[in-house]
Design an enzyme around this catalytic site. Structure first.
Site, PDB file in Angstrom:
ATOM      1  N   CYS A  86      34.446  40.381  93.912  1.00  0.00           N
ATOM      2  CA  CYS A  86      34.385  41.816  93.601  1.00  0.00           C
ATOM      3  C   CYS A  86      34.136  41.954  92.108  1.00  0.00           C
ATOM      4  O   CYS A  86      34.969  41.532  91.294  1.00  0.00           O
ATOM      5  CB  CYS A  86      35.687  42.511  94.002  1.00  0.00           C
ATOM      6  SG  CYS A  86      35.733  44.258  93.529  1.00  0.00           S
ATOM      7  N   GLN A 138      49.115  52.341  86.930  1.00  0.00           N
ATOM      8  CA  GLN A 138      47.695  52.602  86.723  1.00  0.00           C
ATOM      9  C   GLN A 138      46.889  51.320  86.908  1.00  0.00           C
ATOM     10  O   GLN A 138      47.286  50.248  86.454  1.00  0.00           O
ATOM     11  CB  GLN A 138      47.471  53.179  85.322  1.00  0.00           C
ATOM     12  CG  GLN A 138      47.965  54.601  85.164  1.00  0.00           C
ATOM     13  CD  GLN A 138      47.114  55.617  85.897  1.00  0.00           C
ATOM     14  OE1 GLN A 138      45.969  55.353  86.251  1.00  0.00           O
ATOM     15  NE2 GLN A 138      47.679  56.796  86.134  1.00  0.00           N
ATOM     16  N   TYR A 141      57.280  63.427  89.121  1.00  0.00           N
ATOM     17  CA  TYR A 141      56.534  62.363  89.795  1.00  0.00           C
ATOM     18  C   TYR A 141      56.480  61.163  88.839  1.00  0.00           C
ATOM     19  O   TYR A 141      55.432  60.619  88.535  1.00  0.00           O
ATOM     20  CB  TYR A 141      55.112  62.817  90.167  1.00  0.00           C
ATOM     21  CG  TYR A 141      55.024  64.214  90.736  1.00  0.00           C
ATOM     22  CD1 TYR A 141      55.203  64.442  92.104  1.00  0.00           C
ATOM     23  CD2 TYR A 141      54.793  65.316  89.918  1.00  0.00           C
ATOM     24  CE1 TYR A 141      55.121  65.737  92.628  1.00  0.00           C
ATOM     25  CE2 TYR A 141      54.719  66.605  90.427  1.00  0.00           C
ATOM     26  CZ  TYR A 141      54.888  66.809  91.780  1.00  0.00           C
ATOM     27  OH  TYR A 141      54.811  68.092  92.280  1.00  0.00           O
ATOM     28  N   GLU A 185      61.440  61.452  90.985  1.00  0.00           N
ATOM     29  CA  GLU A 185      60.514  60.585  91.706  1.00  0.00           C
ATOM     30  C   GLU A 185      61.016  60.428  93.133  1.00  0.00           C
ATOM     31  O   GLU A 185      62.208  60.290  93.372  1.00  0.00           O
ATOM     32  CB  GLU A 185      60.444  59.220  91.004  1.00  0.00           C
ATOM     33  CG  GLU A 185      59.823  58.095  91.798  1.00  0.00           C
ATOM     34  CD  GLU A 185      58.384  58.360  92.208  1.00  0.00           C
ATOM     35  OE1 GLU A 185      58.029  57.999  93.349  1.00  0.00           O
ATOM     36  OE2 GLU A 185      57.614  58.935  91.402  1.00  0.00           O
ATOM     37  N   ASP A 230      52.615  64.247  86.787  1.00  0.00           N
ATOM     38  CA  ASP A 230      51.541  63.343  87.205  1.00  0.00           C
ATOM     39  C   ASP A 230      51.600  63.249  88.730  1.00  0.00           C
ATOM     40  O   ASP A 230      52.009  62.236  89.290  1.00  0.00           O
ATOM     41  CB  ASP A 230      51.743  61.974  86.552  1.00  0.00           C
ATOM     42  CG  ASP A 230      50.604  61.003  86.840  1.00  0.00           C
ATOM     43  OD1 ASP A 230      49.621  61.420  87.477  1.00  0.00           O
ATOM     44  OD2 ASP A 230      50.709  59.832  86.440  1.00  0.00           O
ATOM     45  N   CYS A 234      44.527  62.793  88.866  1.00  0.00           N
ATOM     46  CA  CYS A 234      43.494  61.857  89.312  1.00  0.00           C
ATOM     47  C   CYS A 234      42.484  62.560  90.221  1.00  0.00           C
ATOM     48  O   CYS A 234      41.515  61.937  90.645  1.00  0.00           O
ATOM     49  CB  CYS A 234      44.119  60.669  90.042  1.00  0.00           C
ATOM     50  SG  CYS A 234      45.052  61.132  91.518  1.00  0.00           S
TER      51      CYS A 234
END
Length: 442
Positions: free
Chosen positions: A177, A271, A300, A324, A368, A395
């Site tokens: 990959c 991430q 979050y 969370e 987030d 995102c």
């Protein structure tokens, strides 16, 4: 009387002019009868032959692949990856576009979502329209940055590692990959026989030599003896509960960001790009400008990346509350932030826990949220807390734009927006929006 099933158009081909880019890694075109096509492997302005991959007569839209390019865009290149292209690996969306063109396309998508869902122009969002590459990712056309530190390989019936085709359970076997980080590639996952496994996830931590594989066996299958090209810890996903159990080695990897080491267990969220955590922390802190003594929320919060950065900057007189939902992530966050006595981490869904805290006033907020966004109810609650600044890390530009509309209804405006290309070759971006009360002078 039951209606007759509509005729499938899969396999039909149309010669079309390709229109603008759309959210999701494709462009928009129309058939001669006006039916909308979402076309992958095309670029705006091209003339292509599009072969339908999903859809039927009378459907609102069809999905298609550009299988032949009749008039090419100046931004087109030959895909560097041999596994990219119509009907092949679905991991990348823009292998056929020059790197600069990819960022322009992503910027156009963000601008379109802001306008359509939040009624904002780039200027009104405090955004200059650019999509910023991560440090080291500006590569010439034909080259691919190796950035992906977590890769989930699917496994074929005969035990070969591969990646899923677009919107499919079918597996494209691969031997390498190109976007996988060096720490993933050097494990040699693609060279091994994984018979009996449903998937193999490979993790190469940033800032440590920790390597981990997470195996998901098919029902009733036994785990293989894992012998890879580098030392690695092994985890197993229980087929009944979905929980992750240690087989051997550490049950976590150590990630490094903002000058701190973070424990991330059981394949928990971190991430994927090696520069992403530091890039986002810097953008958030530059936007919030925390002060000593501030009270801050990190919603979050995952394993505590932003909570730790905030705690470091608000000092001993300040306080940070993180929320969370993931149990293991909460355990990791509490471990990672144990040296900050004024940090508290609560477990549960933000929309349930936040109202129960009794907090009526805060100085700063970081959120987030997952891809679906925070939603109207949570945004309304946050808007009532009087924060002088809110940092929203997103995102998904569509979810961000929807939530920015809710914040506007709650009396907040976007001060600045920054967009980062932390997922090269794919259609994804990461955004950081800084909000402040609408009545505040710039």
């Amino acid at each position: 009387m039951q209606a007759e099933p509509r005729k499938s158009l899969v396999g039909e081909e149309y010669e079309v002019e390709v229109g603008p880019v759309a959210h999701g890694g494709h462009c928009i075109a129309r058939t001669s009868t006006g039916q909308v096509l979402f076309v992958r492997h095309a670029l705006p302005g091209e003339r292509v032959v599009a072969r339908v991959t999903e859809g039927e007569e009378g459907a609102r839209f069809l999905r298609a692949d550009a299988v032949k390019v009749l008039e090419a865009s100046k931004d087109r290149i030959d895909a560097p990856c041999p596994f990219a292209g119509p009907g092949r690996c679905g991991g990348c969306d823009w292998q056929h576009a020059k790197p600069g063109a990819q960022r322009r396309l992503k910027g156009e998508v963000v601008a379109e979502q802001l306008k359509r869902l939040a009624g904002l122009t780039p200027e009104e969002a405090g955004w200059d329209g650019t999509v910023v590459p991560a440090e080291g990712d500006k590569v010439p056309a034909g080259q691919v940055p190796a950035w992906r530190t977590r890769v989930q390989y699917a496994v074929t019936a005969d035990g070969r590692a591969g990646l899923r085709r677009h919107r499919s359970h079918e597996v494209e076997p691969i031997d390498h990959c190109m976007i996988a980080a060096e720490g993933v590639s050097e494990l040699g996952i693609e060279k091994r026989d994984w018979t009996g496994m449903d998937s193999v996830e490979a993790i190469a931590a940033t800032g440590s030599q920790d390597r981990q594989v997470i195996l998901t066996p098919k029902p009733g299958a036994r785990l293989p003896l894992v012998e890879l090209d580098r030392p690695v810890s092994v985890m197993r996903v229980d087929e009944r509960s979905g929980q992750v159990h240690r087989v051997h080695g550490r049950p976590f990897v150590r990630e490094r960001a903002d000058g701190r080491t973070h424990r991330v267990g059981s394949g928990g969220f971190w991430q994927v790009h090696p520069k992403a955590a530091d890039t986002l922390v810097t953008a958030v802190m530059q936007g919030l400008l925390p002060r000593k003594g501030d009270m801050a929320l990190d919603l979050y919060c995952g394993v505590g990346l932003f909570a730790g950065a905030l705690a470091d900057r608000v000092g001993e007189q300040g306080a940070v509350l993180g929320i969370e939902s993931g149990k293991r992530a909460v355990e990791d966050a509490r471990h990672n932030l144990a040296d900050f006595p004024r940090v508290r981490i609560e477990q549960g869904k933000v929309e349930s826990v936040l109202p129960r805290t009794g907090i009526t006033e805060v100085d700063l907020v970081v959120l987030d949220p997952p891809r679906a966004g925070a939603g109207r109810k949570t945004v309304e609650h946050l808007s009532s807390l009087g924060a002088r600044r809110i940092a929203y890390v997103a995102c998904d530009p569509a979810a961000l734009a929807r939530d920015l509309g809710y914040f506007r209804d709650g009396g907040y405006r976007v001060r600045t927006l920054r967009v980062f290309d932390l997922f090269p070759m794919t259609s994804h971006v990461e955004c950081v929006a800084i909000l402040e009360p609408a009545g505040k002078a710039s």
